[in-house]
Every structure is written in C-alpha cells, then in structure tokens.
Write a protein that holds these residues in place. Structure first.
Motif, PDB file in Angstrom:
ATOM      1  N   SER A  72       0.820  -1.218   0.000  1.00 38.91           N
ATOM      2  CA  SER A  72       0.000   0.000   0.000  1.00 38.91           C
ATOM      3  C   SER A  72       0.854   1.269   0.000  1.00 38.91           C
ATOM      4  N   GLU A  73       2.181   1.142   0.210  1.00 44.58           N
ATOM      5  CA  GLU A  73       3.067   2.297   0.158  1.00 44.58           C
ATOM      6  C   GLU A  73       3.483   2.649  -1.273  1.00 44.58           C
ATOM      7  N   GLU A  74       3.201   1.768  -2.224  1.00 45.56           N
ATOM      8  CA  GLU A  74       3.580   2.031  -3.617  1.00 45.56           C
ATOM      9  C   GLU A  74       2.612   3.030  -4.253  1.00 45.56           C
ATOM     10  N   ASN A  75       3.130   3.830  -5.143  1.00 44.89           N
ATOM     11  CA  ASN A  75       2.320   4.868  -5.800  1.00 44.89           C
ATOM     12  C   ASN A  75       1.186   4.283  -6.621  1.00 44.89           C
ATOM     13  N   PHE A  76       1.467   3.184  -7.340  1.00 43.47           N
ATOM     14  CA  PHE A  76       0.406   2.613  -8.173  1.00 43.47           C
ATOM     15  C   PHE A  76      -0.765   2.139  -7.321  1.00 43.47           C
ATOM     16  N   TRP A  77      -0.457   1.624  -6.110  1.00 40.77           N
ATOM     17  CA  TRP A  77      -1.529   1.169  -5.223  1.00 40.77           C
ATOM     18  C   TRP A  77      -2.337   2.360  -4.727  1.00 40.77           C
ATOM     19  N   LYS A  78      -1.660   3.435  -4.365  1.00 35.70           N
ATOM     20  CA  LYS A  78      -2.354   4.621  -3.864  1.00 35.70           C
ATOM     21  C   LYS A  78      -3.274   5.211  -4.922  1.00 35.70           C
ATOM     22  N   HIS A  79      -2.848   5.183  -6.185  1.00 35.03           N
ATOM     23  CA  HIS A  79      -3.666   5.732  -7.264  1.00 35.03           C
ATOM     24  C   HIS A  79      -4.912   4.874  -7.514  1.00 35.03           C
ATOM     25  N   ILE A  80      -4.776   3.543  -7.382  1.00 33.99           N
ATOM     26  CA  ILE A  80      -5.887   2.641  -7.712  1.00 33.99           C
ATOM     27  C   ILE A  80      -6.773   2.378  -6.493  1.00 33.99           C
ATOM     28  N   PHE A  81      -6.157   2.067  -5.349  1.00 34.51           N
ATOM     29  CA  PHE A  81      -6.926   1.635  -4.169  1.00 34.51           C
ATOM     30  C   PHE A  81      -6.799   2.594  -2.993  1.00 34.51           C
ATOM     31  N   GLY A  82      -6.125   3.711  -3.164  1.00 32.30           N
ATOM     32  CA  GLY A  82      -5.813   4.583  -2.039  1.00 32.30           C
ATOM     33  C   GLY A  82      -7.007   5.074  -1.263  1.00 32.30           C
ATOM     34  N   GLU A  83      -8.137   5.310  -1.929  1.00 31.95           N
ATOM     35  CA  GLU A  83      -9.312   5.825  -1.228  1.00 31.95           C
ATOM     36  C   GLU A  83     -10.065   4.724  -0.482  1.00 31.95           C
ATOM     37  N   THR A  84      -9.750   3.465  -0.805  1.00 33.92           N
ATOM     38  CA  THR A  84     -10.445   2.340  -0.157  1.00 33.92           C
ATOM     39  C   THR A  84      -9.573   1.692   0.918  1.00 33.92           C
ATOM     40  N   PHE A  85      -8.327   1.347   0.562  1.00 35.16           N
ATOM     41  CA  PHE A  85      -7.432   0.667   1.486  1.00 35.16           C
ATOM     42  C   PHE A  85      -6.487   1.673   2.139  1.00 35.16           C
ATOM     43  N   ASP A  86      -6.490   1.681   3.465  1.00 33.99           N
ATOM     44  CA  ASP A  86      -5.538   2.495   4.207  1.00 33.99           C
ATOM     45  C   ASP A  86      -4.185   1.795   4.297  1.00 33.99           C
ATOM     46  N   PHE A  87      -4.240   0.465   4.328  1.00 34.53           N
ATOM     47  CA  PHE A  87      -3.008  -0.305   4.520  1.00 34.53           C
ATOM     48  C   PHE A  87      -3.214  -1.699   3.960  1.00 34.53           C
ATOM     49  N   PHE A  88      -2.181  -2.220   3.272  1.00 36.45           N
ATOM     50  CA  PHE A  88      -2.223  -3.607   2.801  1.00 36.45           C
ATOM     51  C   PHE A  88      -0.795  -4.140   2.780  1.00 36.45           C
ATOM     52  N   ARG A  89      -0.602  -5.268   3.467  1.00 32.08           N
ATOM     53  CA  ARG A  89       0.735  -5.861   3.562  1.00 32.08           C
ATOM     54  C   ARG A  89       0.646  -7.356   3.319  1.00 32.08           C
ATOM     55  N   ILE A  90       1.566  -7.886   2.523  1.00 31.62           N
ATOM     56  CA  ILE A  90       1.693  -9.328   2.356  1.00 31.62           C
ATOM     57  C   ILE A  90       2.936  -9.774   3.118  1.00 31.62           C
ATOM     58  N   ARG A  91       2.908 -10.990   3.640  1.00 34.11           N
ATOM     59  CA  ARG A  91       4.011 -11.464   4.475  1.00 34.11           C
ATOM     60  C   ARG A  91       4.184 -12.968   4.339  1.00 34.11           C
ATOM     61  N   GLY A  92       5.345 -13.434   4.681  1.00 39.24           N
ATOM     62  CA  GLY A  92       5.654 -14.854   4.676  1.00 39.24           C
ATOM     63  C   GLY A  92       6.769 -15.136   5.661  1.00 39.24           C
ATOM     64  N   ALA A  93       6.847 -16.364   6.120  1.00 39.80           N
ATOM     65  CA  ALA A  93       7.869 -16.709   7.103  1.00 39.80           C
ATOM     66  C   ALA A  93       8.128 -18.207   7.088  1.00 39.80           C
ATOM     67  N   TRP A  94       9.350 -18.553   7.418  1.00 32.56           N
ATOM     68  CA  TRP A  94       9.722 -19.951   7.659  1.00 32.56           C
ATOM     69  C   TRP A  94      10.561 -19.984   8.928  1.00 32.56           C
ATOM     70  N   GLY A  95      10.324 -20.999   9.753  1.00 31.14           N
ATOM     71  CA  GLY A  95      11.093 -21.066  10.982  1.00 31.14           C
ATOM     72  C   GLY A  95      11.098 -22.455  11.584  1.00 31.14           C
ATOM     73  N   GLN A  96      12.040 -22.661  12.482  1.00 28.65           N
ATOM     74  CA  GLN A  96      12.169 -23.921  13.204  1.00 28.65           C
ATOM     75  C   GLN A  96      12.128 -23.643  14.697  1.00 28.65           C
ATOM     76  N   SER A  97      11.634 -24.615  15.442  1.00 27.06           N
ATOM     77  CA  SER A  97      11.615 -24.499  16.901  1.00 27.06           C
ATOM     78  C   SER A  97      11.619 -25.894  17.496  1.00 27.06           C
ATOM     79  N   GLY A  98      11.890 -25.953  18.807  1.00 28.28           N
ATOM     80  CA  GLY A  98      11.906 -27.235  19.505  1.00 28.28           C
ATOM     81  C   GLY A  98      11.207 -27.133  20.839  1.00 28.28           C
ATOM     82  N   ASN A  99      10.616 -28.227  21.253  1.00 35.04           N
ATOM     83  CA  ASN A  99       9.886 -28.256  22.517  1.00 35.04           C
ATOM     84  C   ASN A  99      10.856 -28.588  23.648  1.00 35.04           C
ATOM     85  N   LEU A 100      11.549 -27.581  24.160  1.00 41.68           N
ATOM     86  CA  LEU A 100      12.608 -27.807  25.142  1.00 41.68           C
ATOM     87  C   LEU A 100      12.084 -28.063  26.552  1.00 41.68           C
TER      88      LEU A 100
END
Length: 471
Positions: A72-100
C-alpha cells in the motif's frame, strides 16, 4: 506423667529430601533489513539447549526467515486503491523451533521411588523406564498471509495459512511386561498441522456518544500423525486415546457396533446391540507398516462371529473454532459480549457408559418406564462407540458491563470511578448429554483429549468491582 510416642525416623516417609534442577540456555544471531519503509526482512540462527534431554541431544540448532511487503506504500496502489485501502501488507515466514520444556528434570533416567519395608527405608524402580537418547521435538513451519485496513480503519483484518511438520514426536509408549516397566518416553513419530487463521475487525457504528465495534476470529486446523513407530501407541484412558499412523493425534479407538450389509445396527435375538466381530486384514502404508483393517464376519444365522474388532471410533479434534466479540459504548456505559464456537469435535462420555451398567443412570430409568426393552442397556457398556458424542458447542463466554462515574469537582482527588459487572461461562448451547463438553479428564494433555469421566464442569462466575482513577 503423659506418655510420649516417638516415631521411628526410618518409617517417617514424608521426611525424605527431594531436590530437582533443570537448566535452559540459548544463543542467537539475528539481522533485520528494510527498504524504503515498505520491504522488510529478518533472518536468525539460534542454538537452544536444555539439560532435561540426552547428553548428545541437548543443543539444537534452529533457523528462521521472514519477510513482508507493504504494497500500500507504492504509488500505483495509492492511485488505484488509495481511497479504499488504508493499509495492505503481504508477508511470509519460515522457521524452526523445539519443545525444550517437554520433559521434567532427570526424566531421561530410570528413577526410584521410596517405600517403607518392615519399618525400614527402601527404594523401588519407577514404572517409567529411562531413555538417555531423548531429544526435543523439532518443528518446521511455513506460513504466509496478509494484513489490511480500509475505509479509514473502519474495517481491518488478517489472514494466515500455515503448514507445520513436526519430527521426533515425543510420546510415552507402553512397554512389554517382560522389561519390568510400564512405559517409556521415546521419539517415535511425526506430526503435521496445516490450516488457516482469520481475524476480521469492524466499526459498524461510530458517533459522538455511541459506538459499536465487532471482532471475529476463525481458525481451521487439520492434524495428522503420518508415522508412529509400531503403527499405534496408546496414550491414555485404557488405550481409548491413541496416536496412530495416518490418523489425527488422540483419536478414540475401541469396540464398535456390529452392522448388517446395509450399514444398520445388527441386533441379536433379544433385540440388543452387539459388538462387531470378525478378522483383520493388513494393508501397507507408505512407510511399509502393516496397518490393520477390521472386517466383520457372520455365522450361519447372520450374527457376529470371530474375534472382537476395534477401530477408530471418534476424533476429539474440532473442524474449526471461532469467536465473536461485540463491544457497544454509549456515553459512560460500555457492554462487551463474547461468543465462542467449537465445531466438529467428539467426546468420550464415560459417565454415560456407567449409566448403561449401574442402576440410577438414565438408560436404566428408561428400562423401568418401558421406553426401551429391559436389559438393553448393559450391552452398550461393552461397546465403546455407544458413548461417543458430539462435543460441538456455542458458549456465551463473557458479558461485561461497565459504567464510568466521572468526578467533575476540580477540588476532588478522584478523576473517575469505574463500576463493572462481569459474567463468565454463562450459557452453553450443545447436544452433549454431560454437564460440559469443554472439560477433559486428562486436563491440558495434547494427546488425551475429549475424555469426560466424573469431571467438574467449568464454573459460571459473576464478579462485581470498582476501579478508582486518581488525578
């Protein structure tokens, strides 16, 4: 002179000394990067350890990586969706953990219990055999999703999809009596979880003195244990909760109703239900394990014949859980109402089972009133499927009402007094014949769930309070 009785110290069992100790440690390296306040990356490597595991398995290496893009910080997004979306973020993650923290101190060893033998202090081996090679469970998780807000933050939400793979699943398995022990902790399986989590927030009404806020959550998880050493391990409740290859963790396993060729319940000559009998055929799974498949057999009269059969008869894992919270505010009054939903899980109602056998239970009462044939209750006692019930529920979890008494006197040292009334676990809408489908005999156990035997239902609680705010 009064007589004084002196206790022999060797028989004073409560006087023994008991000490325990556990150590946990960790080190990590982490670095974060950002680009134009819209692209973010974080990577880390850590080494965690616990003294409760085997000497060669105490230190475990884990990694993680995450990234997000605030599109949503990109200019093209603000021009197309700026009046509707205040914020839009995509995310991803990979991780490992153990039951200590899965093991108690010194649980990798075969410990001893104290006993009194003819007035002397003695020791006897515990029923749990030690295992010096135990290591923590290892979880790998991949997830992605997005967050958004729109219409000047009147609507917002989050969506996440995740996929977890857990190896070295730590389970307490039964041992052969010839070992001299009942059970032992071992890393003997794998587990998989995948599902979605959704959060939606909204403000349908926002006026000067009146507002209405809504928050709803929904989560759906599919659990499977693809591989369990030996194919099946009994987890508790006399082997009715099991870990089984290809099944969700903690499924119910036991005897079930005999059925005819059409799938209907097969009754005997007295009109009573019967246990399924027959033989097992074995099918190899992808790990080469021979898994039993029960097959019903019948005699010349069409009645069950062969050995008593057992199979998976229920699942305590819900298909989804959800909650809905509404908050209404009018001037100095505020009202919050929370509903919780659990759907698709099953319960094993041992109280119902007892009612099949002993006088005083509901089934026995129906026999006396002629609603069901005399003697028809007892056969159900030996068929575990007969006391599997739907554990779904909708609960009015919380109702909270408050009022702010504002002090307008400038000379007063009080700013306001908040009066509040709270009610928890007020109503439950369910089809469960027991007092409460949310209880569990084995408390917070991950493997033994949905078991109800003489449990106390979750209490209904009312509270009233006052909070003083000072200037």
């Amino acid at each position: 002179i009064d007589n004084v009785i002196v206790t022999d110290p060797t028989s004073a069992m409560a006087g023994r000394d008991y000490r325990t100790k556990a150590s946990y440690w960790g080190n990590y390296i982490q670095e974060s990067f950002s680009f134009k306040n819209r692209v973010f990356f974080t990577g880390a490597v850590r080494v965690d350890g616990a003294s409760t595991f085997g000497v060669n398995e105490r230190n475990q290496l884990f990694g993680k990586f995450s990234g997000s893009y605030s599109i949503s910080e990109e200019n093209f997004w603000k021009h197309i969706f700026g009046e509707t979306f205040d914020f839009f973020r995509i995310r991803g993650a990979w991780g490992q953990s153990g039951n200590l923290t899965a093991l108690a101190p010194f649980q990798i060893y075969t410990n001893y219990n104290t006993l009194n033998y003819m007035g002397n202090m003695g020791f006897t081996p515990a029923t749990i055999q030690g295992n010096p090679n135990l290591k923590p469970e290892r979880q790998d998780e991949l997830e992605f999703g997005f967050d958004f807000s729109m219409l000047k933050n009147r609507i917002g939400g989050e969506f996440t999809y995740y996929h977890q793979n857990i190896t070295d699943l730590l389970i307490r398995r039964m041992l052969s009596p010839s070992t001299g022990y009942d059970n032992q902790y071992a890393n003997i399986g794998t587990m998989e979880n995948k599902g979605i989590e959704i959060l939606v927030r909204g403000i349908p009404l926002q006026e000067k003195n009146l507002s209405w806020e809504v928050s709803a959550t929904f989560s759906k998880n599919k659990n499977t244990t693809p591989y369990i050493e030996g194919g099946k391990v009994n987890l508790g409740m006399w082997g009715t909760s099991v870990a089984m290859s290809g099944q969700p963790l903690g499924v119910f396993y036991g005897t079930y109703f005999a059925t005819n060729s059409n799938g209907g319940i097969l009754l005997n000559a007295n009109g009573f239900v019967q246990k399924a009998k027959g033989h097992y055929e074995y099918v190899k799974n992808k790990y080469g394990q021979k898994m039993p498949v029960p097959v019903q057999d019948y005699d010349a009269n069409g009645q069950p014949a062969g050995t008593t059969l057992r199979k998976v008869i229920g699942d305590p894992n819900p298909k989804f859980i959800a909650s809905l919270i509404n908050t209404l505010s009018y001037k100095n009054f505020s009202l919050r109402i929370q509903l919780d939903v659990v759907h698709g899980n099953q319960m094993m109602n041992w109280n119902k089972r007892m009612g099949y056998l002993f006088p005083g239970g509901a089934p026995q009462g129906k026999e006396l009133t002629g609603e069901i044939p005399k003697g028809s209750s007892r056969p159900n006692f030996f068929i575990f499927q007969s006391f599997i019930e739907d554990g779904s529920y909708v609960k009015l979890r919380d109702v909270y009402l408050s009022y702010d008494l504002r002090i307008k006197n400038e000379k007063s040292f009080l700013k306001k007094i908040n009066f509040h009334i709270d009610g928890s676990n007020l109503l439950s809408f369910d089809n469960y014949s027991g007092p409460d489908p949310e209880v569990n005999t084995d408390a917070q156990s991950n493997g033994v769930r949905g078991q109800d035997m003489a449990n106390v239902p979750i209490p209904r609680v009312y509270t009233f309070g006052m909070t003083f705010h000072f200037k």
